[in-house]
Write a protein that holds these residues in place. Structure first.
Motif, mmCIF file in Angstrom:
data_model
loop_
_atom_site.group_PDB
_atom_site.id
_atom_site.type_symbol
_atom_site.label_atom_id
_atom_site.label_comp_id
_atom_site.label_asym_id
_atom_site.label_seq_id
_atom_site.Cartn_x
_atom_site.Cartn_y
_atom_site.Cartn_z
ATOM 1 N N TYR A 39 6.072 0.565 -12.965
ATOM 2 C CA TYR A 39 4.858 0.568 -12.147
ATOM 3 C C TYR A 39 3.655 -0.001 -12.902
ATOM 4 O O TYR A 39 3.440 0.326 -14.061
ATOM 5 N N LYS B 115 -0.670 -1.478 -12.017
ATOM 6 C CA LYS B 115 -1.740 -1.511 -11.019
ATOM 7 C C LYS B 115 -2.956 -2.218 -11.595
ATOM 8 O O LYS B 115 -3.077 -2.392 -12.808
ATOM 9 N N GLU C 259 2.478 6.297 -6.274
ATOM 10 C CA GLU C 259 2.566 5.926 -7.696
ATOM 11 C C GLU C 259 3.541 6.830 -8.441
ATOM 12 O O GLU C 259 4.414 6.348 -9.186
ATOM 13 N N SER D 206 -4.299 -6.190 -0.712
ATOM 14 C CA SER D 206 -3.156 -6.923 -1.270
ATOM 15 C C SER D 206 -2.218 -7.478 -0.195
ATOM 16 O O SER D 206 -1.231 -8.151 -0.517
ATOM 17 N N GLN E 269 -0.480 -3.395 -3.832
ATOM 18 C CA GLN E 269 -1.124 -2.129 -4.204
ATOM 19 C C GLN E 269 -1.871 -1.420 -3.075
ATOM 20 O O GLN E 269 -1.846 -0.197 -2.999
ATOM 21 N N ASN E 270 -2.548 -2.170 -2.213
ATOM 22 C CA ASN E 270 -3.500 -1.552 -1.279
ATOM 23 C C ASN E 270 -3.789 -2.521 -0.120
ATOM 24 O O ASN E 270 -3.235 -3.631 -0.102
ATOM 25 N N ASP F 173 -8.924 0.194 -8.790
ATOM 26 C CA ASP F 173 -8.872 0.639 -7.395
ATOM 27 C C ASP F 173 -9.434 -0.422 -6.461
ATOM 28 O O ASP F 173 -10.494 -0.995 -6.721
ATOM 29 N N TYR G 255 -3.643 -6.926 -5.527
ATOM 30 C CA TYR G 255 -2.600 -7.028 -6.555
ATOM 31 C C TYR G 255 -1.228 -6.913 -5.896
ATOM 32 O O TYR G 255 -0.976 -5.988 -5.129
ATOM 33 N N THR H 135 4.436 -2.061 -7.596
ATOM 34 C CA THR H 135 3.120 -1.452 -7.453
ATOM 35 C C THR H 135 3.066 -0.769 -6.095
ATOM 36 O O THR H 135 4.024 -0.812 -5.317
ATOM 37 N N THR I 133 5.947 -6.030 -3.756
ATOM 38 C CA THR I 133 5.114 -4.858 -3.454
ATOM 39 C C THR I 133 3.644 -5.190 -3.697
ATOM 40 O O THR I 133 3.312 -5.965 -4.587
ATOM 41 N N CYS J 144 0.822 -1.214 0.000
ATOM 42 C CA CYS J 144 0.000 0.000 0.000
ATOM 43 C C CYS J 144 0.856 1.263 0.000
ATOM 44 O O CYS J 144 1.477 1.592 -0.993
ATOM 45 N N THR K 257 -2.352 3.665 -5.482
ATOM 46 C CA THR K 257 -2.474 4.396 -6.745
ATOM 47 C C THR K 257 -2.894 5.850 -6.518
ATOM 48 O O THR K 257 -3.488 6.195 -5.504
#
Length: 225
Positions: free
Chosen positions: A188, A190, A178, A212, A208-209, A193, A197, A157, A206, A133, A160
């Motif tokens: 990078y 993604k 990002e 993840s 994404q959020n 949203d 990932y 990633t 890494t 994240c 975002t």
């Protein structure tokens, strides 16, 4: 299997007057995914002592199975309240390092000299280094042995720009994860949203959020095998 978790010590959300810190799910899910597989986890922060929890991550809306388990886990909560001091950690004592996100790392871990050196050492030793994240913020000033940004030419990633806009903090944060990864010449990518990932490129992992977190922990486990 000894893993170092590095959490933020920063608890102020810019000039908003609101609190921030680490995101509970991004700590709890990897923590349980790893300890359930026998990992020995040490938790450290730049200042030591209590790691600040982002209040937004400790609400019913943000609850997951892992956060509910954490809420009932007095030992884990005690460890969060009494973290080790990051400067006392020796990378030689660990097999991997993992950074949970939350907005806090954008302010302290991105520029923390101890953290930067720690990641560079783990990387030079070719040990897994995981971030989820907002935690890739900690890579902002990390270099390879040749002086280039660690993420240069690596698949990465992280949170975002559109996710940051969705939570209304684009103009509050010191930089966008990002944009920073792209500026440091990371490759990078993604998903949409809030989709889960995660990417592994060599020893760098890494996500994404918050969704993840488990994927990053699983890729960390795979790397340790």
């Amino acid at each position: 299997m000894k893993i170092l978790f590095v959490l933020t010590s920063h608890d102020k959300l810019g000039d908003t007057g609101k609190k921030t810190g680490f995101w509970v799910e991004e700590f709890a899910n990897p923590y349980y995914t790893l300890i359930d597989k026998g990992a020995d986890i040490t938790i450290a922060t730049p200042k030591g002592g209590a790691a600040p929890i982002d209040p937004s991550s400790d609400t019913p809306d943000a609850a997951t199975e892992a956060t509910k388990r954490f809420d009932k886990d007095e030992e884990a909560k005690s460890r969060i309240a009494n973290t080790q001091v990051l400067s006392a950690m020796n990378p030689d004592d660990f097999d991997a390092v993992f950074y949970p996100g939350g907005h806090g790392p954008l302010w302290d871990l991105a520029t923390d000299a101890i953290s930067i050196t720690l990641i560079e050492t783990f990387n030079a030793q070719d040990k897994p280094i995981g971030f989820v994240c907002h935690a890739p913020a900690a890579l902002k000033n990390v270099k390879n042995t040749d002086g280039t940004p660690l993420v240069k030419g690596k698949k990465v990633t992280g949170f975002t720009n559109s996710e940051e806009a969705a939570v209304g903090l684009t103009d509050v944060v010191p930089f966008l994860v990002e944009d920073m990864l792209k500026n440091n010449e990371g490759l990078y990518s993604k998903k949409e949203d809030w989709a889960a990932y995660a990417i592994k490129d060599g020893n760098l992992i890494t996500g994404q959020n918050p969704a993840s977190s488990e994927l990053v922990a699983e890729k960390l486990l795979e790397s340790l095998k």
